[in-house]
Design a protein around this motif. Structure first.
Motif, short mmCIF file in Angstrom:
data_model
loop_
_atom_site.label_atom_id
_atom_site.label_comp_id
_atom_site.label_asym_id
_atom_site.label_seq_id
_atom_site.Cartn_x
_atom_site.Cartn_y
_atom_site.Cartn_z
N VAL A 128 6.32 5.79 12.48
CA VAL A 128 5.15 6.59 12.83
C VAL A 128 5.58 8.00 13.21
CG1 VAL A 128 3.29 6.88 14.51
CG2 VAL A 128 3.75 4.62 13.54
N ALA A 129 6.66 8.12 13.99
CA ALA A 129 7.16 9.43 14.39
C ALA A 129 7.61 10.23 13.17
CB ALA A 129 8.32 9.27 15.37
N LYS A 130 8.25 9.55 12.21
CA LYS A 130 8.70 10.24 10.99
C LYS A 130 7.51 10.74 10.18
CE LYS A 130 10.05 7.95 7.37
NZ LYS A 130 10.83 7.12 6.41
N TYR A 131 6.49 9.89 10.00
CA TYR A 131 5.31 10.31 9.24
C TYR A 131 4.57 11.45 9.95
CZ TYR A 131 5.82 6.11 6.34
OH TYR A 131 6.28 5.16 5.48
N VAL A 183 0.86 -1.19 0.00
CA VAL A 183 0.00 0.00 0.00
C VAL A 183 0.89 1.23 0.00
CG1 VAL A 183 -1.89 -1.15 1.22
CG2 VAL A 183 -0.12 0.03 2.53
N SER A 184 0.30 2.35 -0.42
CA SER A 184 1.04 3.60 -0.48
C SER A 184 1.27 4.16 0.92
CB SER A 184 0.28 4.61 -1.33
OG SER A 184 0.85 5.90 -1.22
N THR A 185 2.44 4.73 1.14
CA THR A 185 2.69 5.40 2.42
C THR A 185 1.76 6.59 2.58
OG1 THR A 185 4.44 6.70 1.35
CG2 THR A 185 5.10 4.69 2.51
N ARG A 186 1.25 7.12 1.47
CA ARG A 186 0.28 8.20 1.54
C ARG A 186 -0.99 7.72 2.24
NH1 ARG A 186 1.23 13.37 0.70
NH2 ARG A 186 2.41 12.86 -1.18
N GLU A 187 -1.37 6.48 1.98
CA GLU A 187 -2.55 5.91 2.64
C GLU A 187 -2.34 5.81 4.14
OE1 GLU A 187 -4.77 1.55 2.86
OE2 GLU A 187 -3.81 2.18 0.99
N VAL A 188 -1.13 5.37 4.54
CA VAL A 188 -0.82 5.24 5.97
C VAL A 188 -0.83 6.61 6.63
CG1 VAL A 188 0.88 4.41 7.64
CG2 VAL A 188 0.56 3.19 5.48
N LYS A 189 -0.29 7.61 5.95
CA LYS A 189 -0.27 8.96 6.52
C LYS A 189 -1.68 9.50 6.69
CE LYS A 189 4.26 10.31 4.68
NZ LYS A 189 4.97 11.23 3.76
N LYS A 190 -2.55 9.19 5.73
CA LYS A 190 -3.94 9.65 5.82
C LYS A 190 -4.62 9.02 7.03
CE LYS A 190 -8.01 11.22 4.65
NZ LYS A 190 -8.41 12.58 5.05
N ILE A 191 -4.43 7.71 7.23
CA ILE A 191 -5.04 7.02 8.38
C ILE A 191 -4.45 7.57 9.68
CG2 ILE A 191 -5.26 4.79 9.53
CD1 ILE A 191 -5.24 3.50 6.75
N LEU A 210 -2.18 1.18 14.34
CA LEU A 210 -1.92 0.90 12.93
C LEU A 210 -1.62 -0.58 12.71
CD1 LEU A 210 0.25 4.03 11.96
CD2 LEU A 210 -1.96 3.41 10.99
N GLN A 211 -0.89 -1.19 13.64
CA GLN A 211 -0.59 -2.62 13.51
C GLN A 211 -1.86 -3.45 13.64
OE1 GLN A 211 2.48 -3.32 16.41
NE2 GLN A 211 4.12 -2.58 15.06
#
Length: 495
Positions: free
Chosen positions: A477-480, A434-442, A465-466
């Protein structure tokens, strides 16, 4: 030592002037393309802006030039070159046809007419300050000192220069001797200008200037002034308990103070006049429409005029061909004209290639991220890197990067920078990428929905998230979170 001869083969890669020009044009956003074309029109008299009904260049010229693109003409040519000038291909008679690149959308002419390129006309921030300065009754010496101070104010509205440096500038550049006390007195007067908070030396002084202005207007902000004067560091670090103990405030009183302070402007000069123009408005380079489930892409070229070869220059070549007496000066002039026509033709071809490259690249991005452009849901974005689009278009990765740089696309769901659609991949428990953009949105949605009195820590966000199936570490997570400009849990806490 004996002399010897040998044959060697070398493979060299050289960029032609046309390729360099194309790379530069690809980097130019639509908002600046008109200025670039105007520069070329001024430099090359053989290039003209097309009129209505005549927005092309001669097709026969185009076909003949295609075989001569790499030939350079020089005014100081050899004698045999003067004697063998062939200009028949430059003056071939023929009916003009529609140009190879169009700047208007034929499918949706009414939509193209509605596209407006905004033009910002306004008074700059410093002009506003100079106008207010002109309303003060000052002698010449004091006025120059005030102008020096106003000129030292930066784009955010702060005076970050030392008073001693301002005094030195006045002494050495304008031969005016002033004391630091005089400068300080003038600074206090300028701090009364609009907008409130200007000419402050730091953030604390800027906010206090705005609160004191409100205090003089009769607003109840005295407690907020005390908080900033006595507990500024504690307030910025959200150590609210110490503030409450020191000033004897209950939760509601502290909440009122916080609301008063967060409404102040930390950059009083940043939103006025010509400051931060890049953040004030965006001119989209592409438009994507959803026509009953079919995505349609158009290129915004409203501000790029149609171009053609100068008829006057071709007429001069025709006159030369008809003439009988052809001296060296005339031949030099003809070679100069041919050189300018070549340059104009190259530029028109570069504009054409730019249009085709932009459309091809954006079409590939649109097809790759089709679900997003249909729904606007960021969680539907697929992992996509420059290499993916380069393979789809057959272009080099560097070319795709130039197209994506500083370009914007307007959709039904807003205007996005092209770089927004590029992201790395992240694996889920099921092995799906999946896109990291999706993870950032969530992640952003989680933080937005959290209890602000007890914000979620990075550890808690990682666990959540896990649980959703994303294999992600706490440091990631801290970086995002930092990339989303979201502070740590303690600084997100609200009363």
């Amino acid at each position: 030592m004996s002399l010897s001869q040998s044959l060697q083969q070398k493979l060299l890669q050289k960029l032609s002037p046309q390729q360099i020009q194309l790379m530069k044009l690809l980097q130019v956003p639509t908002a600046n393309l008109e200025e670039r074309i105007k520069e070329e029109l001024e430099e090359n008299p053989a290039l003209e802006q097309g009129e209505e009904g005549h927005d092309d260049y001669d097709t026969d010229l185009k076909d003949e030039f295609a075989n001569e693109g790499d030939e350079d003409y020089e005014a100081e040519a050899a004698a045999d070159e003067y004697d063998n000038i062939d200009i028949s291909e430059y003056v071939t008679e023929g009916d003009d046809e529609v140009g190879d690149y169009k700047l208007r959308d034929d499918n949706y002419p009414e939509a193209d007419e509605g596209k407006v390129i905004p033009i910002r006309v306004e008074t700059s921030f410093h002009d506003l300050l100079i106008t207010q300065l002109g309303m003060m009754e000052l002698d010449e010496r004091t006025h120059k000192m005030a102008e020096q101070i106003v000129g030292s104010i930066d784009d955010d509205g702060y005076l970050r220069r030392e008073i001693s440096s301002i005094a030195d500038d006045l002494a050495f550049r304008q031969n005016i001797s002033v004391t630091e006390a005089e400068i300080e007195t003038m600074i206090k007067q300028i701090q009364q200008f609009d907008p409130p908070g200007i000419c402050a030396r730091d953030l604390k002084e800027c906010l206090l200037l705005q609160l004191n202005r409100q205090l003089r207007e009769g607003k109840e902000v005295g407690v907020a002034v005390q908080v900033l004067e006595k507990y500024f560091d504690e307030f910025t670090k959200k150590h609210y308990e110490k503030i409450q103990r020191g000033l004897g405030l209950n939760d509601q009183q502290l909440k009122d103070v916080i609301n008063q302070i967060i409404k102040l402007n930390p950059k009083p000069g940043g939103n006025i006049g010509g400051m931060n123009k890049a953040e004030s408005y965006v001119v989209p380079d592409f438009f994507i429409y959803n026509n009953n489930g079919v995505l349609e892409l158009t290129l915004n070229s409203k501000n790029a005029p149609d171009l053609r070869i100068s008829e006057g220059y071709r007429d001069m070549l025709k006159d030369y061909e008809k003439g009988t007496k052809k001296d060296k000066r005339q031949k030099e002039a003809v070679l100069f004209i041919k050189q300018k026509i070549d340059s104009a033709k190259w530029f028109i071809d570069m504009i054409k290639q730019r249009q085709q490259t932009l459309i091809g690249t954006m079409s590939s991005i649109m097809n790759y991220q089709r679900e997003f452009f249909l729904t606007g849901d960021e969680t539907t974005l697929k992992p996509m890197i420059l290499k993916d689009i380069a393979e789809m278009t057959g272009l080099d990765i560097s070319t795709v990067s130039r197209v994506a740089n500083s370009k914007f696309v307007q959709t039904e769901f807003g205007t996005y920078r092209l770089k927004f659609f590029f992201s790395e991949s992240l694996s889920t428990d099921s092995g799906e990428e999946v896109s990291t953009r999706e993870v950032k949105k969530i992640l952003s949605d989680m933080i937005e929905a959290e209890d602000k009195r007890k914000p979620l820590s990075d550890e808690q966000l990682t666990d959540m998230l896990q649980e959703k199936g994303y294999n992600i570490a706490r440091r990631t997570v801290a970086k995002y979170r930092e990339q989303l400009n979201l502070p740590v849990a303690r600084l997100r806490k609200q009363l």
